[in-house]
Design an enzyme around this catalytic site. Structure first.
Site, short mmCIF file in Angstrom:
data_model
loop_
_atom_site.label_atom_id
_atom_site.label_comp_id
_atom_site.label_asym_id
_atom_site.label_seq_id
_atom_site.Cartn_x
_atom_site.Cartn_y
_atom_site.Cartn_z
CB CYS A 30 -1.06 -0.12 1.24
SG CYS A 30 -1.85 1.65 1.49
CB CYS A 33 0.32 1.63 4.12
SG CYS A 33 -1.63 1.22 3.93
#
Length: 119
Positions: A30, A33
């Site tokens: 991600c 993230c």
């Protein structure tokens, strides 16, 4: 305090045994993230009185499912064992600091009484 990794085994105990717990649900693949991780880590160093935890949604799929994670990163905040914040998306440093200040000031029992959810 550095961030800690949570699993399904220690999640509930960590949330219940600490006054304030922030949990970052994330995954290695991600991009947002990865961009949020340094912010989360830096803010964790400033607040020794708060538990900053991370849950790898790929490694802890059952925990992510139990928490109804649909999008990552998702930040959850618990105070006195109660979920009081749950939002998908990376928070900028100022927003994360603001959330922490609000958590510190929050009277959970009063909020529960006012919402009719008192135990």
């Amino acid at each position: 305090m550095a961030t800690i990794d949570l699993t399904g085994t220690d999640f509930e105990q960590t949330v219940n045994d600490n006054e304030i717990v922030l949990v970052d649900f994330w995954a290695e693949w991600c991009g947002p993230c990865k961009q949020f991780a340094p912010t989360y880590s830096a803010v964790s160093e400033k607040h020794e009185d708060i538990v900053f935890a991370k849950v790898d949604t790929e490694d802890q799929q059952q925990l992510a499912a139990a928490a109804s994670i649909r999008s990552i990163p998702t930040i959850m905040a618990f105070k006195d064992g109660h979920l009081v914040f749950n939002e998908a998306g990376a928070l900028p440093p100022q927003a994360l600091e603001s959330l922490i200040e609000q958590l510190k000031e929050l009277d959970v029992e009063k909020a529960l009484r006012e919402s009719g959810q008192s135990e």
